[in-house]
Design an enzyme around this catalytic site. Structure first.
Site, PDB file in Angstrom:
ATOM      1  CG  HIS A  46     -66.642 -36.334  18.785  1.00 16.93           C
ATOM      2  ND1 HIS A  46     -66.371 -37.550  19.381  1.00 16.93           N
ATOM      3  CD2 HIS A  46     -65.496 -35.967  18.184  1.00 16.93           C
ATOM      4  CE1 HIS A  46     -65.120 -37.890  19.129  1.00 16.93           C
ATOM      5  NE2 HIS A  46     -64.568 -36.951  18.407  1.00 16.93           N
TER       6      HIS A  46
ATOM      7  CB  SER B  22     -62.592 -39.146  16.619  1.00 16.81           C
ATOM      8  OG  SER B  22     -62.368 -38.823  17.954  1.00 16.81           O
TER       9      SER B  22
ATOM     10  CG  ASP C 223     -68.727 -39.952  20.468  1.00 15.05           C
ATOM     11  OD1 ASP C 223     -69.331 -39.514  19.477  1.00 15.05           O
ATOM     12  OD2 ASP C 223     -67.756 -39.366  20.984  1.00 15.05           O
TER      13      ASP C 223
HETATM   14  N1  ARG Z   1     -62.096 -35.814  23.513  1.00 19.04           N
HETATM   15  C1  ARG Z   1     -62.655 -36.277  22.270  1.00 19.04           C
HETATM   16  C2  ARG Z   1     -61.806 -35.750  21.117  1.00 19.04           C
HETATM   17  O1  ARG Z   1     -60.762 -35.236  21.329  1.00 19.04           O
HETATM   18  C3  ARG Z   1     -64.101 -35.916  22.124  1.00 19.04           C
HETATM   19  C4  ARG Z   1     -64.401 -34.467  21.933  1.00 19.04           C
HETATM   20  C5  ARG Z   1     -65.845 -34.132  21.741  1.00 19.04           C
HETATM   21  N2  ARG Z   1     -66.613 -34.164  22.955  1.00 19.04           N
HETATM   22  C6  ARG Z   1     -66.720 -33.143  23.873  1.00 19.04           C
HETATM   23  N3  ARG Z   1     -67.430 -33.358  24.961  1.00 19.04           N
HETATM   24  N4  ARG Z   1     -66.173 -31.967  23.727  1.00 19.04           N
HETATM   25  O2  ARG Z   1     -62.174 -35.354  20.078  1.00 19.04           O
HETATM   26  N1  GLU Z   2     -61.765 -37.481  20.310  1.00 19.02           N
HETATM   27  C1  GLU Z   2     -60.551 -37.482  19.529  1.00 19.02           C
HETATM   28  C2  GLU Z   2     -60.822 -37.199  18.057  1.00 19.02           C
HETATM   29  O1  GLU Z   2     -61.738 -36.482  17.729  1.00 19.02           O
HETATM   30  C3  GLU Z   2     -59.821 -38.734  19.756  1.00 19.02           C
HETATM   31  C4  GLU Z   2     -59.244 -38.674  21.090  1.00 19.02           C
HETATM   32  C5  GLU Z   2     -57.739 -38.600  21.063  1.00 19.02           C
HETATM   33  O2  GLU Z   2     -57.180 -37.507  20.899  1.00 19.02           O
HETATM   34  O3  GLU Z   2     -57.171 -39.683  21.233  1.00 19.02           O
HETATM   35  O4  GLU Z   2     -60.069 -37.593  17.195  1.00 19.02           O
END
Ligand code: ARG
Ligand code: GLU
Length: 720
Positions: A84, A655, A221
């Site tokens: 991502h 991330s 990921d």
């Molecule tokens: N929750 C993760 C973060 O905050 C991954 C976000 C990307 N993935 C998604 N399915 N939207 O960045």
């Molecule tokens: N998916 C998040 C990022 O892009 C990390 C998840 C979180 O917020 O801990 O940094």
């Protein structure tokens, strides 16, 4: 009661302690956590984490693009980060002919690696506490304006003295603990970063939004990039003559895997946390701000969904928008539930009573800190209605794509109509808008946006006090009564902004006549009314209050630290490099439910049996590998580990961060938090807060067995 609390506080706070698990620590100062880290299983020394004389782990870690982390995993500048995080680069290189999102991408030779305009990575060369210089001579009674001016000047001159643009050296002075401390960060920034590999979305985004923020997780990921440098190993803009960068350090990869209670640490660039928020702020967050934002995004997502489910073109066009709107929508829901379950407001109030009791022990303290809590109360009460409008500006007005689109024309329109813009500037603006218009319409669907517009205007009208409503909304009732969609349809039929051809025709030249059409367009007019209202009635006081709050937080945090002199406080995340550590651990999210600490390929296959969830489609090749159990050195117990959870305190920006074992070897790549953990940006709870990491063995298995990219495996240093 007060007395008892005070005694309790004093007893508690005389014992030196570092909080278990909670905390995002400054690498340079990690020595103070060393004993605890050792007790948890850390085998290295603080100098192995951060050392400016020689190499240390920090030299293998980069801030990747605007908001992620990545780490070097070979002597030739190979980087691993999340899928991502690499998404926009993978998407930008994709077309119908070579759809890397769907099929994945693997460079089998270096000349196949793909450059990315605008993508940079930066290494932290060194950091320095510059508080003494920045805050020199500033006293409690220095007027705030003078203080700010002095700090800005000094920070500026430190940055200038330490920056060397030509060599890619960037200096940044940052405030910590709300301006109680300042650190200089010196980075080396590289701008030739190439895409090397990415699994198909059916692996790299497996589970999609269905599983986002959720454990158990089965997402592969990750994506792979490479840093290129000039022949003398220095930052250089893209050139075919550039060579793979030799960093001072790269991470060795361990296949030993994790067991429950193993030490892990996450070393990366967390973006923002707000651990010091007072109870009034938490109230505002969970009673007003989050619920409103969640509702508005929910409405928008429902509309997206309806259209995406009915049409494949729209599904693809809105996939990325959907993901980004859904990401924080889901996070805020989890955060709100988590803070409620923790009784965060009451916990904050308890802390505030303790603070008050401490302040009241002494006249000096009373003078210095006595006004803080009442001031917070007063300011949060005053800011609540303003922050309501600000939330609606972001999540309601700007949720309408055409309003956002037209807002980008504002400067151009103004420069032409006012006659104040010089012709070169106007020409640049015009050309930028032509480019922007073409890209905007690639992923725009007017039917969706018209529905969003109708719904958002209705919501604004219902929820926002009349005082903060633009004329146009006030007039709607007279004209349309309750027929909001009729109103929306009339406006979307009239506006030029909904039609790329009309916009581009009007942009063909900056004739006043053309520009006047934009100016008088109903969409631009509506945007302008909202914007003027915000600028006149909200922004000035809103910003003033935010500034005052910052000042009060500075004093409050200073007070809290004086009240508990033996407690190690960590500064809130501010996009600087931090170390967080903890142990691998499952948890009990709800009564009767126990989460294990790891997932495997078996779970991928299990999920993929559910044909009702589009996010759970696994690629055939992966299923074949599963059937033949062809796992090579990456398998254990007849399967391949996919992800694991641990108690590391992480947030957005982490991330892609390396998850390291006690010896500093790479065992995973951080990519998410569990849904029950998301309140940790405000309040951490060791029983519920878990980061989610991709097990490095799954990444290597995909690279080696799925993609056949042994060229990449062979440049890594793998410990079996
Ligand atoms: N929750 C993760 C973060 O905050 C991954 C976000 C990307 N993935 C998604 N399915 N939207 O960045
Ligand atoms: N998916 C998040 C990022 O892009 C990390 C998840 C979180 O917020 O801990 O940094």
């Amino acid at each position: 009661m007060r007395k008892i609390l005070l005694i309790f506080a004093l007893v508690l706070f005389q014992i030196p302690y570092v909080l278990a698990d909670e905390g995002m620590w400054i690498p340079m100062l990690i020595g103070k956590n060393y004993e605890q880290m050792k007790a948890l299983g850390f085998k290295l020394t603080p100098e192995d984490i951060y050392n400016v004389n020689g190499s240390s782990l920090k030299d293998a870690i980069v801030r990747f693009g605007g908001g992620c982390t990545a780490e070097v995993i070979s002597p030739d500048g190979l980087l691993i980060t999340n899928h991502h995080c690499g998404f926009s680069s993978i998407q930008a290189h994709s077309s119908v002919d070579h759809d890397y999102l769907t099929d994945g991408f693997w460079a089998m030779t270096r000349d196949q690696e793909l450059p990315n305009e605008g993508l940079t990575v930066r290494f932290l060369q060194r950091m320095e506490d510059v508080s003494d210089v920045v805050l020199k001579g500033i006293a409690v009674d220095t007027p705030e304006g003078d203080r700010q001016k002095l700090i800005a000047q000094r920070a500026d001159s430190i940055e200038v003295a330490n920056t060397n643009k030509g060599n890619g050296i960037v200096a940044d002075v940052r405030s910590f603990y709300y301006g109680n401390q300042y650190f200089l960060m010196v980075y080396e920034e590289f701008s030739d970063v190439r895409l090397v590999g990415a699994p198909p979305e059916s692996i790299g985004k497996f589970g999609g939004d269905t599983d986002n923020w959720v454990w158990p997780r089965h997402t592969g990921d990750f994506s792979i990039f490479r840093i290129y440098a000039s022949k003398d190993n220095k930052p250089a803009s893209y050139s075919p003559d550039n060579v793979p960068y030799k960093s001072k350090r790269f991470l060795k990869i361990s296949l030993k895997g994790v067991h429950e209670n193993d030490f892990t640490m996450v070393y990366g660039f967390p973006g923002r946390t707000q651990q010091f928020l007072v109870s009034d702020a938490v109230k505002l967050l969970i009673n007003q701000s989050n619920p409103n934002k969640i509702n508005l995004r929910g409405t928008r997502l429902d509309i997206f969904n309806k259209y995406m489910n009915s049409n494949d073109t729209i599904r693809i066009q809105y996939a990325s928008k959907y993901a980004s709107v859904a990401n924080y929508w889901k996070k805020w829901i989890g955060e709100t539930i988590g803070l409620r379950r923790l009784n965060a407001i009451e916990k904050k109030q308890e802390q505030e009573s303790m603070f008050e009791a401490w302040v009241n022990t002494n006249k000096d303290l009373k003078e210095k800190y006595g006004n803080l809590l009442p001031s917070f109360r007063r300011l949060y009460a005053e800011v609540a209605p303003l922050s309501l409008v600000a939330d609606f500006r972001n999540e309601d007005v700007y949720a309408v794509e055409l309003l956002r689109f037209s807002s980008n024309f504002s400067k151009y329109i103004n420069d032409v109509i006012s006659g104040k813009g010089d012709s070169a500037t106007i020409e640049t603006e015009r050309k930028d808008l032509v480019r922007y218009t073409s890209s905007f319409f690639k992923n725009f669907n007017i039917n969706i946006d018209y529905e969003v517009f109708g719904a958002m205007m209705y919501n604004y009208h219902q929820k926002i006090p009349l005082d903060y409503q633009p004329e146009f909304l006030k007039n709607i009732q007279e004209q349309y009564g309750d027929k909001w969609m009729q109103m929306a349809s009339d406006i979307y039929n009239q506006t030029a902004f909904a039609d790329s051809l009309r916009v581009l025709t009007l942009l063909a030249s900056s004739d006043t006549a053309n520009v006047k059409v934009f100016l008088n367009d109903p969409v631009f007019q509506i945007y302008s009314q909202f914007e003027n209202l915000y600028r006149q009635k909200v922004k000035p006081r809103y910003y003033e209050i935010e500034d005052s709050l910052d000042i009060f937080y500075r004093r409050y945090v200073d007070g809290l630290m004086k009240m508990q002199p033996d407690k190690e406080f960590f500064p809130d995340a501010n996009s600087t490099l931090r170390v967080t550590y903890g142990t691998v651990k499952g948890f009990e999210p709800r009564d009767g439910v126990v989460y294990d600490y790891y997932t495997t390929l078996d779970g991928v296959i299990e999920k993929s049996m559910n044909k009702n969830v589009a996010d759970y489609v696994a690629p055939k090749r992966l299923i074949d590998l599963y059937k033949s159990k062809d796992y090579g050195i990456y398998g254990v117990n007849g399967t391949v580990p996919v992800a694991f959870i641990a108690t590391n305190h992480t947030t957005g920006g982490n991330s892609g961060s390396p998850v390291l074992d006690g010896e500093g070897n790479l065992i995973g790549v951080n990519f998410d938090r569990c849904w029950e953990s998301t309140m940790s940006d405000v309040m951490f709870d060791p029983d519920y807060c878990r980061n989610i990491a991709l097990d490095i063995r799954y990444a290597l298995f995909i690279i080696d067995k799925y993609a056949g990219a042994q060229n990449l495996i062979s440049e890594m240093e793998i410990i079996e």
